[in-house]
Design a protein around this motif. Structure first.
Motif, PDB file in Angstrom:
ATOM      1  N   PRO A 109       0.793  -1.229   0.000  1.00  0.00           N
ATOM      2  CA  PRO A 109       0.000   0.000   0.000  1.00  0.00           C
ATOM      3  C   PRO A 109       0.824   1.277   0.000  1.00  0.00           C
ATOM      4  O   PRO A 109       0.510   2.223  -0.740  1.00  0.00           O
ATOM      5  CB  PRO A 109      -0.830  -0.139   1.292  1.00  0.00           C
ATOM      6  N   ALA A 112       2.661   1.670  -3.360  1.00  0.00           N
ATOM      7  CA  ALA A 112       1.684   1.996  -4.399  1.00  0.00           C
ATOM      8  C   ALA A 112       1.276   3.461  -4.337  1.00  0.00           C
ATOM      9  O   ALA A 112       1.144   4.134  -5.367  1.00  0.00           O
ATOM     10  CB  ALA A 112       0.459   1.096  -4.262  1.00  0.00           C
ATOM     11  N   GLU A 113       1.082   3.979  -3.131  1.00  0.00           N
ATOM     12  CA  GLU A 113       0.718   5.389  -2.985  1.00  0.00           C
ATOM     13  C   GLU A 113       1.816   6.288  -3.548  1.00  0.00           C
ATOM     14  O   GLU A 113       1.537   7.268  -4.252  1.00  0.00           O
ATOM     15  CB  GLU A 113       0.474   5.712  -1.518  1.00  0.00           C
ATOM     16  N   GLN A 166      -1.253  -4.932  -7.515  1.00  0.00           N
ATOM     17  CA  GLN A 166      -2.671  -4.996  -7.210  1.00  0.00           C
ATOM     18  C   GLN A 166      -3.087  -3.917  -6.209  1.00  0.00           C
ATOM     19  O   GLN A 166      -4.219  -3.429  -6.250  1.00  0.00           O
ATOM     20  CB  GLN A 166      -3.021  -6.405  -6.753  1.00  0.00           C
ATOM     21  N   SER A 167      -2.164  -3.511  -5.330  1.00  0.00           N
ATOM     22  CA  SER A 167      -2.445  -2.351  -4.478  1.00  0.00           C
ATOM     23  C   SER A 167      -2.563  -1.086  -5.316  1.00  0.00           C
ATOM     24  O   SER A 167      -3.439  -0.249  -5.090  1.00  0.00           O
ATOM     25  CB  SER A 167      -1.331  -2.173  -3.439  1.00  0.00           C
ATOM     26  N   LYS A 169      -3.359  -0.920  -8.509  1.00  0.00           N
ATOM     27  CA  LYS A 169      -4.561  -1.002  -9.345  1.00  0.00           C
ATOM     28  C   LYS A 169      -5.768  -0.401  -8.617  1.00  0.00           C
ATOM     29  O   LYS A 169      -6.572   0.323  -9.218  1.00  0.00           O
ATOM     30  CB  LYS A 169      -4.835  -2.452  -9.723  1.00  0.00           C
ATOM     31  N   SER A 170      -5.880  -0.678  -7.334  1.00  0.00           N
ATOM     32  CA  SER A 170      -7.000  -0.124  -6.566  1.00  0.00           C
ATOM     33  C   SER A 170      -6.948   1.400  -6.516  1.00  0.00           C
ATOM     34  O   SER A 170      -7.974   2.076  -6.609  1.00  0.00           O
ATOM     35  CB  SER A 170      -6.991  -0.697  -5.149  1.00  0.00           C
ATOM     36  N   LEU A 171      -5.741   1.952  -6.362  1.00  0.00           N
ATOM     37  CA  LEU A 171      -5.605   3.406  -6.293  1.00  0.00           C
ATOM     38  C   LEU A 171      -5.900   4.071  -7.635  1.00  0.00           C
ATOM     39  O   LEU A 171      -6.334   5.233  -7.677  1.00  0.00           O
ATOM     40  CB  LEU A 171      -4.190   3.770  -5.838  1.00  0.00           C
ATOM     41  N   ALA A 173      -8.165   3.118  -9.745  1.00  0.00           N
ATOM     42  CA  ALA A 173      -9.555   2.898 -10.160  1.00  0.00           C
ATOM     43  C   ALA A 173     -10.314   4.189 -10.482  1.00  0.00           C
ATOM     44  O   ALA A 173     -11.039   4.247 -11.487  1.00  0.00           O
ATOM     45  CB  ALA A 173     -10.292   2.087  -9.093  1.00  0.00           C
ATOM     46  N   ARG A 176     -10.001   5.536 -14.167  1.00  0.00           N
ATOM     47  CA  ARG A 176     -10.578   4.792 -15.305  1.00  0.00           C
ATOM     48  C   ARG A 176      -9.517   4.362 -16.321  1.00  0.00           C
ATOM     49  O   ARG A 176      -9.798   4.274 -17.524  1.00  0.00           O
ATOM     50  CB  ARG A 176     -11.653   5.629 -16.006  1.00  0.00           C
ATOM     51  N   ARG A 194      -8.998 -10.084 -13.257  1.00  0.00           N
ATOM     52  CA  ARG A 194      -8.864  -8.910 -12.384  1.00  0.00           C
ATOM     53  C   ARG A 194      -9.007  -7.602 -13.154  1.00  0.00           C
ATOM     54  O   ARG A 194      -8.586  -6.540 -12.689  1.00  0.00           O
ATOM     55  CB  ARG A 194      -7.541  -8.994 -11.626  1.00  0.00           C
ATOM     56  N   CYS A 196      -7.745  -6.602 -16.092  1.00  0.00           N
ATOM     57  CA  CYS A 196      -6.618  -6.075 -16.858  1.00  0.00           C
ATOM     58  C   CYS A 196      -6.414  -6.921 -18.107  1.00  0.00           C
ATOM     59  O   CYS A 196      -6.986  -7.999 -18.252  1.00  0.00           O
ATOM     60  CB  CYS A 196      -5.345  -6.060 -16.016  1.00  0.00           C
TER      61      CYS A 196
END
Length: 335
Positions: A109, A112-113, A166-167, A169-171, A173, A176, A194, A196
């Motif tokens: 996390p 990813a941030e 995957q962390s 990818k959530s951020l 979202a 788009r 997932r 992609c």
């Protein structure tokens, strides 16, 4: 029933960096803790304790035999990656059922941030605009955004699709972004399921506006992104080197950035600290960060939390669920 003994040696990180006081208390309630200090455990102390140890919590595994550790059931590393097969006898671990666990998921996390922040900074020219302002050369409004772009609906490429990806990818979202993925260790259906698109590395590099290098280093991907592949990157694209510089021909990357071929944001380097005269320091359209993505003190306590959680689970006779378990099919591919 006697309580199990656990060697706690997070050195060189201080204990309160990797474990909150609450989780330290949980650990002491759960097992008999040996050492648990900010200094490195002396070899003599380790030798006295290792024969009874159920688990060893350590940031770096020194090469040593497992023959003197008959009770050992877990090696729990707090540095961010599994010990190298050159330093740890994995065959013995797998044969004896010793779990080798990494705290790598704790970093996903926060790294990813940082990756998202660096992508926005590079796309919007935030760092260069700041430098211009400090120098009294700022441009206002539209002229200042001649090469800027937003992330919304931009084609994104992930090189590697593990926990970090995957962390991230959530951020992404809310933006788009259609995401293409290159990961030869995963079946295409895993990626497609997932949301992609699995693609070749060549297609990812040539089609993506924002490219994230997120894969872990392996024996197979050393300098995988060579000059020929890096030359496929679009001139209006941003390359974000986030996981390890191991994956990139860093000399070729530096040269292409000095040519102005594309933009980049880099958090990891071949040698750290980086030499003062390394030419990447003067590369245009490049954001540099001193390996800071995964070193946020307040978030490091996730490491201690997952260590204690998994210890509690294993002592109950169940498999660990929080840390990353070394797999025989993959571990020998690590450098």
């Amino acid at each position: 029933m006697a309580r199990q003994k656990v060697i706690l040696n997070p050195y060189p990180r201080p204990l309160d960096m990797v474990m909150s006081s609450q989780d330290a208390e949980r650990l002491h309630d759960l097992v008999d803790v040996i050492w648990g200090k900010d200094e490195d455990i002396p070899e003599s102390e380790f030798a006295r304790a290792c024969g009874d140890a159920y688990a060893i919590i350590t940031s770096s595994w020194r090469p040593r035999t497992l023959d003197d550790m008959p009770n050992l059931r877990a090696i729990m590393e707090t540095g961010g990656r599994h010990p190298s097969p050159a330093h740890l006898d994995y065959e013995t671990c797998f044969a004896r059922g010793i779990r080798v666990l990494s705290c790598a998921p704790a970093y996903g996390p926060m790294v990813a941030e940082m990756a998202l922040g660096m992508a926005i900074a590079a796309a919007r020219g935030i760092v260069s605009a700041h430098r211009d302002f400090v120098a009294g050369e700022e441009l206002y409004l539209y002229p200042s955004n001649s090469t800027a772009f937003t992330l919304y609906d931009q084609p994104v490429g992930f090189i590697g699709f593990g926990g970090l990806a995957q962390s991230l990818k959530s951020l992404l979202a809310p933006f788009r972004c259609p995401i293409q993925v290159y990961d030869p260790w995963l079946p295409a259906s895993f990626i497609s399921d997932r949301g992609c698109t699995p693609v070749s590395l060549q297609d990812l590099l040539s089609e993506s506006r924002v490219i994230f290098v997120l894969a872990i280093p392996s024996n197979e991907n050393k300098a995988m992104l060579d000059r020929e592949l890096l030359s496929l990157i679009r001139s209006d694209a941003v390359l974000l080197l986030i996981s390890r510089s191991h994956l990139v021909d860093f000399d070729a990357l530096t040269d292409l950035l000095h040519q102005g071929r594309f933009r980049a944001a880099i958090d990891v380097f071949p040698q750290e600290p980086l030499a003062d005269d390394h030419p990447i320091r003067t590369a245009p359209n490049t954001i540099l960060s001193a390996h800071r993505a995964g070193s946020v003190w307040q978030d490091m306590h996730a490491i201690g939390r997952m260590v204690v959680d998994d210890l509690e689970t294993m002592l109950a006779g169940l498999p660990p669920t929080k840390m990353q378990t070394a797999q025989p099919e993959l571990i020998y591919r690590l450098p």
